[in-house]
Design an enzyme around this catalytic site. Sequence first.
Site, PDB file in Angstrom:
ATOM      1  N   ASP A 259      34.334  27.439  48.592  1.00  0.00           N
ATOM      2  CA  ASP A 259      34.539  28.516  47.626  1.00  0.00           C
ATOM      3  C   ASP A 259      35.897  28.293  46.984  1.00  0.00           C
ATOM      4  OD1 ASP A 259      34.058  30.784  46.150  1.00  0.00           O
ATOM      5  OD2 ASP A 259      34.517  32.173  47.754  1.00  0.00           O
ATOM      6  N   ASP A 263      42.676  32.851  47.317  1.00  0.00           N
ATOM      7  CA  ASP A 263      42.370  34.019  46.491  1.00  0.00           C
ATOM      8  C   ASP A 263      43.247  35.203  46.880  1.00  0.00           C
ATOM      9  OD1 ASP A 263      40.458  32.554  45.203  1.00  0.00           O
ATOM     10  OD2 ASP A 263      38.731  33.636  46.031  1.00  0.00           O
ATOM     11  N   ARG A 316      40.091  28.276  37.257  1.00  0.00           N
ATOM     12  CA  ARG A 316      40.743  29.353  38.012  1.00  0.00           C
ATOM     13  C   ARG A 316      42.115  28.927  38.536  1.00  0.00           C
ATOM     14  NH1 ARG A 316      35.706  31.657  41.748  1.00  0.00           N
ATOM     15  NH2 ARG A 316      34.208  31.907  40.026  1.00  0.00           N
TER      16      ARG A 316
END
Length: 442
Positions: A259, A263, A316
């Site tokens: 993933d 984060d 990202r």
Amino acid sequence: MPARMRNVRAIAVVMGCASLGLAVSLPAQASSPHSKGIERAVLPSGDGWASADGSTTGGADATPDHVYTVTDRAELIAAFEDAGDAPKIIKIAGTVHGNADEAGTPIDCEAYQQDGYTLEKYLAAYDPEVWGTDEVPSGPLEDARVASAKLQAAAVNVNVPSNTTIIGVGKDPTVIGASLQVKNVSNVIIRNLSFEDTYDCFPLWDPTDGDTGHWNSEYDNLVVYGSDHVWVDHNTFSDGDRPDADQPSYFNEVFQQHDGLFDIVRGADLVTVSWNVLKDHDKTMLIGNSDSAGDDDRGRLRVTLHHNLFKDVNERAPRVRFGQVDSYNNHFVASKGAAYGYSYGVGAESQLVAEHNAFTVPKGFDKATILKKWSESSLSAGDNYVNGRRTDLIAVHNAGVPEEQLTEGAGWTPALRTKVDHPLAVPLLVGLGAGAGKASLR
């Protein structure tokens, strides 16, 4: 290269840049010979959002009985449980494996398989030619996948308590296959570690995801979730020996076992991310994980990113929702042939300031793709340099992607910065100073 020679080289680089009239600074982590040591270092005053509303000290005030050296996952968890929320210093020596038995010996995916699950059986059961494309998998094989994934999650996810410093010591301290969860806590420092290959043994096949379906996986190397006052400094994040580019494809989609790298989500706040390397990955960093999380995230997700290297990451870097994010003096590198989608993702109600950064990209690279508009939000993006030339990223984007016009002006001005370096000096400084093993403290 010996430490003394590295320091001499760094000083020479800075002096050379200064002779060109460029404002530069050595990493703030360089301390005096009389400092208490790397394990008791605290976030410098004014160094990003984590220095606001108090500061971030981690376990700097730990008593001698709350200083631990750990060499495997079991020892790491035991140290957390022993100290609780008291100030604590956790020194990681060697390699800690998340996917490991009680003795710390690495185990493979077969060790987690439950109720007859195998990948071969799963692929046969949910092949679109058999299962179709209108519904997500269900039934005995999906239940077996869920049970297997639950068993792996109990091993991979490691919860970090409040008032903690986690610091790598010795030669190449590394965390492989574990996800550090800084969840609903406060005052955490994580430094000088290599994080590698936090992989999901049991990705979910979702034929309804997009036009062609996708494999969806769990786990990030590091997650800051609902926590405040967190400093992440001088670490290296990557997929290690399991890059996505080498994974097989099933149902014409890459078998995605990773993933994100790192984060920051669900109401996390007051975070400084400095002098890290994030490399060779697809979905790199989310700041805010959902457009529907505004009740948790509005007024939070205040994050500073500075002097980090983002190398060959597809997207990202970061993607931002809601937060006041200050991203300055970072170096973004896209190598020829590496997958690239965008760097900065401008998401729901984001207030991104992306200034004084450097981009090194191959010939023919489309600079309009450095920014990506996901939602109607404004940003500030001044004084950025692409291949040594000052570039107005918003103007370049709006000219190259006319259907996704971005509005200039984030609506706030960052104040919590240490010395801002000239973008032309950033590649040298970040190259010398960022990543695990570069926190030159005594």
